[in-house]
Scaffold this motif. Structure first.
Motif, PDB file in Angstrom:
ATOM      1  N   ARG A 227     -32.207 -36.852  -8.921  1.00 12.44           N
ATOM      2  CA  ARG A 227     -31.267 -35.813  -8.498  1.00 12.44           C
ATOM      3  C   ARG A 227     -30.396 -35.498  -9.703  1.00 12.44           C
ATOM      4  O   ARG A 227     -29.721 -36.373 -10.234  1.00 12.44           O
ATOM      5  CB  ARG A 227     -30.421 -36.299  -7.329  1.00 12.44           C
ATOM      6  CG  ARG A 227     -29.403 -35.296  -6.827  1.00 12.44           C
ATOM      7  CD  ARG A 227     -28.603 -35.878  -5.683  1.00 12.44           C
ATOM      8  NE  ARG A 227     -29.436 -36.112  -4.528  1.00 12.44           N
ATOM      9  CZ  ARG A 227     -29.210 -37.063  -3.610  1.00 12.44           C
ATOM     10  NH1 ARG A 227     -28.184 -37.889  -3.759  1.00 12.44           N
ATOM     11  NH2 ARG A 227     -30.009 -37.189  -2.571  1.00 12.44           N
ATOM     12  N   SER A 253     -40.264 -36.468  -7.448  1.00 10.53           N
ATOM     13  CA  SER A 253     -39.360 -35.491  -6.840  1.00 10.53           C
ATOM     14  C   SER A 253     -38.189 -35.201  -7.771  1.00 10.53           C
ATOM     15  O   SER A 253     -37.569 -36.130  -8.294  1.00 10.53           O
ATOM     16  CB  SER A 253     -38.835 -36.029  -5.507  1.00 10.53           C
ATOM     17  OG  SER A 253     -37.786 -35.236  -5.010  1.00 10.53           O
ATOM     18  N   GLU A 255     -34.560 -32.914  -7.787  1.00 12.47           N
ATOM     19  CA  GLU A 255     -33.605 -32.075  -7.058  1.00 12.47           C
ATOM     20  C   GLU A 255     -32.556 -31.602  -8.050  1.00 12.47           C
ATOM     21  O   GLU A 255     -31.862 -32.404  -8.667  1.00 12.47           O
ATOM     22  CB  GLU A 255     -32.950 -32.847  -5.916  1.00 12.47           C
ATOM     23  CG  GLU A 255     -31.936 -32.017  -5.132  1.00 12.47           C
ATOM     24  CD  GLU A 255     -31.300 -32.773  -3.980  1.00 12.47           C
ATOM     25  OE1 GLU A 255     -30.458 -32.171  -3.283  1.00 12.47           O
ATOM     26  OE2 GLU A 255     -31.636 -33.954  -3.784  1.00 12.47           O
ATOM     27  N   SER A 281     -40.038 -30.119  -5.805  1.00 12.12           N
ATOM     28  CA  SER A 281     -38.834 -29.650  -6.485  1.00 12.12           C
ATOM     29  C   SER A 281     -37.949 -28.917  -5.500  1.00 12.12           C
ATOM     30  O   SER A 281     -38.428 -28.094  -4.712  1.00 12.12           O
ATOM     31  CB  SER A 281     -39.206 -28.708  -7.636  1.00 12.12           C
ATOM     32  OG  SER A 281     -38.042 -28.077  -8.173  1.00 12.12           O
ATOM     33  N   ASP A 282     -36.652 -29.215  -5.551  1.00 15.87           N
ATOM     34  CA  ASP A 282     -35.655 -28.548  -4.711  1.00 15.87           C
ATOM     35  C   ASP A 282     -34.523 -28.103  -5.628  1.00 15.87           C
ATOM     36  O   ASP A 282     -33.867 -28.939  -6.250  1.00 15.87           O
ATOM     37  CB  ASP A 282     -35.141 -29.516  -3.645  1.00 15.87           C
ATOM     38  CG  ASP A 282     -34.159 -28.876  -2.673  1.00 15.87           C
ATOM     39  OD1 ASP A 282     -33.810 -27.693  -2.872  1.00 15.87           O
ATOM     40  OD2 ASP A 282     -33.731 -29.547  -1.722  1.00 15.87           O
TER      41      ASP A 282
END
Length: 433
Positions: A227, A253, A255, A281-282
Motif C-alpha cells: 500500500r 497487489s 494499492e 492494482s487499486d
C-alpha cells in the motif's frame, strides 16, 4: 526534432559529485549516461498540456545535508510526524536525508529502511538490480535528468513472508530555493510480504522557484501486498512532476492512495504494470485545484498477467481559474485472458472559469476480458444548493457539503484513518473554508 536543453549540471561536476559521495562506479556511469540522454531526448508528451511552458528548469545546486535529531526537525513538518519515539521514519530536507530511524523490531526481521544513497553502498546487489528499471532513463528528458541528478531518496526492502502492521513513513521537505531537491523512492516487497508506505512532500519558505522531478519505483514480488500512500502539498513556488511505477508479479497487489494538494502546476503519472497472473492494482486519487493552477493527472494499468484486475478512481475539484486534465488508461495485452480493468474519472468545477477534462481510454488486445469506464465533468448542481439553503443552510456550507459528498467515496475508502483526516484537512484548506 529534439528539445534544446540547458542541463542543470555538467559532466565533470556530476562525476566530481559522485566521487565526493563515494558512489560505486556503476552508479557514476549510470548518471553520466543519463545526463547525456537528457541532452537529446524530448520532454514527455502530456495530454492537452504544454509542459514546455512550465518552469521545469529550476533545479538548484546540490547542497550537502546535515543530520538532525527529531527534536530539531523544522516546524513545517512537525504535524506530519505521527510515529512514536522509536518509530520508523525518514526525513529528507532539500538535497539529502537528515533523519532516518528504523525500529529494532523491524530491523530484527530483516527490514531495510534508509536513504537510497546509503543503500547503494550497503545493499548494492538489491539496488543495482532494480534502480531505474521501472522508470527507465530513456523514457523522456525528465526521466533522464532525474536519473542523472537524484539525491537523498528512500530505500525500503521487506523480506520474504514479513508482514508489517504499522506504516513506514517518509517526509520530503524542500525549504531552500537554491538547493537541488530530487528524491528517488525505491521499494521492494519480497515474496508474500506486506507493507504500508506513507510519504508527504512539503515545501517551506523557498525564496525562489523550485522544480521537483520525482520518481517512485515499487517492485511487488509474488504474493506480496504493498500500500503506497503519498500526499503532495507543495506551495505555489514549486512545479511538481512525478512519475510512479509498480511492477506486480503473480498474485501480488499494489494499492495507490494519492492526494494531489499542491498550489503550483502539477503533473503526475501513476502506472501499475500487472506482470503476473492474478496480480491486482487499486488506484485512488483525489485532487483540488485553485487559482490559476495547471494540473495533469494520469493513472494507468497495463495488464500482462492472466486474471489480473485493476481499479482506478480519480476525483478532482477545480475552483477559480484552475484547469485539470484527468487521464485514465487501461491497457490489456494479448494473452491477458480473464483480465478485468475498471476506471472512473470525475471532475467538479466550482467556478465558470474553472476547467476540467476527463479522458478515459481502454486499449484492449485480448477478447476474453472485462473492462469498463465512467467519466463526468460538471458544475456544482444549483438545485442541490437551493434545496440545502431552503433547509436553513448557508450557501457556503451548502457548497462545502456538496464538495465533501463528491470526494467522500474516495476519502472514506482510504484504509488509514490518519491519512483520511489529513486529506480532509487539506481539502478544507484548499477550498478556503
Amino acid at each position: 526534432m529534439t528539445t534544446q536543453t540547458i542541463l542543470p549540471v555538467d559532466s565533470v561536476a556530476l562525476r566530481a559529485l559522485s566521487e565526493s559521495k563515494n558512489e560505486p562506479a556503476w552508479l557514476a556511469e549510470q548518471r553520466q549516461a543519463a545526463l547525456e540522454l537528457a541532452g537529446s531526448l524530448e520532454l514527455p508528451k502530456l495530454e492537452k498540456t504544454k509542459i514546455e511552458r512550465w518552469n521545469i528548469s529550476a533545479y538548484g545546486q546540490y547542497k550537502a545535508a546535515t543530520a538532525i535529531s527529531l527534536e530539531e526537525a523544522p516546524e513545517t513538518i512537525h504535524s506530519l510526524i505521527r510515529e512514536e519515539e522509536d518509530g520508523t521514519l525518514l526525513i529528507q530536507r532539500n538535497s539529502g536525508v537528515v533523519y532516518s530511524n528504523l525500529s529494532k523490531d523491524l530491523a530484527d526481521q530483516g527490514v531495510i529502511f534508509m536513504d537510497l544513497e546509503t543503500a547503494v553502498r550497503e545493499h548494492e546487489d538489491l539496488v543495482k538490480k532494480h534502480l531505474h528499471t521501472a522508470v527507465k532513463s530513456d523514457e523522456h528528458q525528465l526521466a533522464a535528468l532525474h536519473s542523472a541528478i537524484w539525491n537523498g531518496g528512500v530505500f525500503l526492502y521487506v523480506p520474504r513472508n514479513v508482514v508489517l502492521d504499522k506504516p513506514v513513513q517518509a517526509i520530503l521537505l524542500s525549504d531552500d530555493g537554491t538547493a537541488a531537491f530530487a528524491p528517488h523512492i525505491l521499494i521492494i516487497a519480497d515474496t508474500n510480504s506486506e507493507v504500508t508506505y506513507v510519504d508527504n512532500y512539503v515545501s517551506g519558505q523557498l525564496g525562489a522557484e523550485v522544480s521537483h522531478i520525482g520518481v517512485a519505483e515499487v517492485f511487488v514480488k509474488a504474493g506480496a501486498k504493498v500500500r503506497f500512500a503519498t500526499v503532495h502539498q507543495f506551495g505555489d513556488q514549486v512545479t511538481d512532476v512525478s512519475f510512479r511505477r509498480a511492477v506486480v508479479e503473480n498474485d501480488g497487489s499494489i494499492e495507490w492512495i494519492v492526494g494531489e494538494m499542491n498550489t503550483g502546476n502539477t503533473a503526475s503519472d501513476t502506472l501499475s504494470v500487472l506482470k503476473g497472473n492474478g496480480s491486482t492494482s487499486d488506484q485512488k486519487t483525489i485532487a483540488v485545484g485553485a487559482g490559476s493552477q495547471k494540473l495533469n493527472y494520469t493513472t494507468q494499468a497495463k495488464h500482462f498477467g492472466k486474471s489480473s484486475s485493476s481499479q482506478m478512481i480519480t476525483r478532482a475539484v477545480m475552483r477559480e481559474e484552475a484547469t485539470a486534465i484527468i487521464n485514465g488508461i487501461t491497457k490489456i495485452e494479448k494473452g491477458a485472458t480473464k483480465a478485468d480493468g475498471q476506471q472512473t474519472e470525475r471532475v467538479l468545477m466550482l467556478s465558470p472559469k474553472a476547467r476540467g477534462d476527463a479522458n478515459p481510454i481502454l486499449l484492449i488486445d485480448e477478447d476474453d476480458v472485462t473492462a469498463g469506464h465512467a467519466a463526468s465533468v460538471g458544475q456544482v448542481n444549483q438545485e442541490q444548493i437551493f434545496y440545502l439553503m431552503s433547509r436553513g443552510i448557508s450557501r457556503t456550507d451548502a457548497e462545502r457539503l456538496i464538495i465533501y459528498g463528491f470526494l467522500a467515496p474516495v476519502i472514506s475508502d482510504i484504509p488509514l484513518k490518519e491519512l483520511q483526516d489529513q486529506l480532509q484537512s487539506l481539502v478544507e484548506r484548499k477550498l478556503g473554508q
